[in-house]
Scaffold this active site. Sequence first.
Site, PDB file in Angstrom:
ATOM      1  N   CYS A  46       3.187   9.438   1.143  1.00  0.00           N
ATOM      2  CA  CYS A  46       2.710   8.162   0.600  1.00  0.00           C
ATOM      3  C   CYS A  46       2.599   8.289  -0.925  1.00  0.00           C
ATOM      4  O   CYS A  46       1.686   8.945  -1.430  1.00  0.00           O
ATOM      5  CB  CYS A  46       1.354   7.849   1.232  1.00  0.00           C
ATOM      6  SG  CYS A  46       0.415   6.537   0.453  1.00  0.00           S
TER       7      CYS A  46
ATOM      8  N   CYS B  70      -0.635   7.216  -2.451  1.00  0.00           N
ATOM      9  CA  CYS B  70      -1.684   8.204  -2.146  1.00  0.00           C
ATOM     10  C   CYS B  70      -1.645   9.349  -3.144  1.00  0.00           C
ATOM     11  O   CYS B  70      -2.678   9.805  -3.634  1.00  0.00           O
ATOM     12  CB  CYS B  70      -1.501   8.786  -0.746  1.00  0.00           C
ATOM     13  SG  CYS B  70      -1.634   7.607   0.589  1.00  0.00           S
TER      14      CYS B  70
END
Length: 108
Positions: free
Chosen positions: A29, A32
């Site tokens: 991600c 993230c």
Amino acid sequence: MIELNKENFDAEVLQASGLVLVDFWSEKCEPCMALMPEVVKLAEKNAGRAKFCKLDTAGNKRLAISQKVLGMPTVVFYKDGEKVFTFGPAEIDADGIDAVQAKLDELA
């Protein structure tokens, strides 16, 4: 920051007293990975005010789903073992960490 997994999640989060922030993330991600350094800075800046943890959802999918984390990045606040606030993918990014700090100030 404490690395969470299915073995220690209950003890570190659900059975904890006080405020706990959990960053649900994954290596795959990109948002993230961009957010992670900001969360680490937040943890350093607020040491002693809350417990800061992170959970890699790649190896803990069932645990993330059990916490109703369906997208990432997600930051969840727990207080005395109860979920009290969630920042989902639409509300948080590396530039939006100020909102997390504000919520921490409100809850701590």
